[in-house]
Design a protein around this motif. Structure first.
Motif, short mmCIF file in Angstrom:
data_model
loop_
_atom_site.label_atom_id
_atom_site.label_comp_id
_atom_site.label_asym_id
_atom_site.label_seq_id
_atom_site.Cartn_x
_atom_site.Cartn_y
_atom_site.Cartn_z
N GLY A 292 1.13 -1.29 -0.10
CA GLY A 292 0.09 0.03 -0.02
C GLY A 292 0.92 1.23 0.01
O GLY A 292 0.42 2.33 -0.75
N GLU A 293 1.94 1.27 0.82
CA GLU A 293 2.95 2.46 0.72
C GLU A 293 3.41 2.58 -0.54
O GLU A 293 3.70 3.65 -0.96
N LYS A 294 3.99 1.37 -1.33
CA LYS A 294 4.57 1.62 -2.46
C LYS A 294 3.42 2.20 -3.32
O LYS A 294 3.97 3.00 -4.22
N VAL A 295 2.41 2.01 -3.53
CA VAL A 295 1.19 2.43 -4.26
C VAL A 295 1.07 4.12 -3.84
O VAL A 295 1.00 4.79 -5.02
N LEU A 296 0.99 4.44 -2.69
CA LEU A 296 1.15 5.96 -2.43
C LEU A 296 2.22 6.72 -2.79
O LEU A 296 1.94 7.71 -3.47
N SER B 232 4.06 5.92 -5.15
CA SER B 232 4.13 5.74 -6.72
C SER B 232 3.05 6.93 -7.17
O SER B 232 3.35 7.84 -8.26
N ALA B 233 1.95 6.79 -6.65
CA ALA B 233 0.97 8.12 -7.03
C ALA B 233 1.33 9.30 -6.89
O ALA B 233 1.27 10.22 -7.61
N ALA B 234 2.05 9.70 -5.73
CA ALA B 234 2.47 10.89 -5.17
C ALA B 234 3.69 11.19 -6.22
O ALA B 234 3.94 12.45 -6.71
N THR B 235 4.64 10.51 -6.71
CA THR B 235 5.74 10.59 -7.45
C THR B 235 5.11 11.23 -8.87
O THR B 235 5.58 12.10 -9.25
N GLY B 236 4.10 10.25 -9.17
CA GLY B 236 3.64 10.62 -10.65
C GLY B 236 2.81 12.09 -10.54
O GLY B 236 2.93 12.63 -11.64
N VAL B 237 2.02 12.38 -9.33
CA VAL B 237 1.28 13.72 -9.40
C VAL B 237 2.42 14.85 -9.28
O VAL B 237 2.52 15.70 -9.97
N ILE B 238 3.67 14.63 -8.61
CA ILE B 238 4.72 15.62 -8.60
C ILE B 238 5.30 15.67 -10.10
O ILE B 238 5.50 16.90 -10.46
N ALA B 239 5.40 14.83 -10.69
CA ALA B 239 6.22 14.66 -12.07
C ALA B 239 5.19 15.58 -12.92
O ALA B 239 5.49 16.23 -13.80
N LEU B 240 3.93 15.35 -13.08
CA LEU B 240 2.82 15.91 -13.78
C LEU B 240 2.75 17.31 -13.52
O LEU B 240 2.84 18.17 -14.30
N ALA B 241 2.80 17.79 -12.19
CA ALA B 241 2.97 19.25 -11.87
C ALA B 241 3.91 19.76 -12.42
O ALA B 241 4.05 21.08 -12.79
N SER B 242 5.28 19.04 -12.42
CA SER B 242 6.52 19.81 -12.78
C SER B 242 6.37 20.26 -14.22
O SER B 242 6.57 21.17 -14.72
#
Length: 122
Positions: free
Chosen positions: A35-39, A41-51
């Protein structure tokens, strides 16, 4: 029975017990859960998209600023040309100049009064 024989009979039983102990699997606790890995990964994806969005927005803003500066330069150049043309028009509409051109072309002046016509524009 001899003691050696008893010992030999006991050895296969001990050997079987050791094999059973080796087959038991011990599960290690994971350092990071699924579950932590999924969270993460999702946070990293959101940060990448925001960048990516921020870089794109900044690029678009810079392009618009350059276009605005170019338009302002063109406007100032055109204003300078307009001012120059207005000065030339005022100079060409001088009554003395018009009278001189009229005399050169053989026109005679009947009235001594020369009036400058007003500017008719839009």
């Amino acid at each position: 029975m001899s003691t050696e024989r008893v010992k030999k009979m006991q050895q296969p039983i001990e050997h079987q017990q050791q094999q059973k102990q080796v087959k038991v699997k011990i599960q290690k606790k994971q350092w990071v859960s699924t579950g932590e890995k999924v969270l993460y990964s999702a946070a990293t994806g959101v940060i990448a998209l925001a960048s990516v969005f921020m870089v794109h927005f900044s690029s678009t803003t810079d392009t618009l600023n350059r276009d605005i500066q170019q338009a302002e330069q063109k406007i100032s150049q055109q204003e300078a040309v307009n001012d120059s043309l207005a000065y030339d028009a005022k100079e060409l509409s001088n009554p003395d100049r018009i009278l001189q051109i009229a005399k050169d072309n053989g026109l005679e002046m009947q009235n001594a009064e020369v009036k400058q016509a007003g500017y008719v524009g839009n």
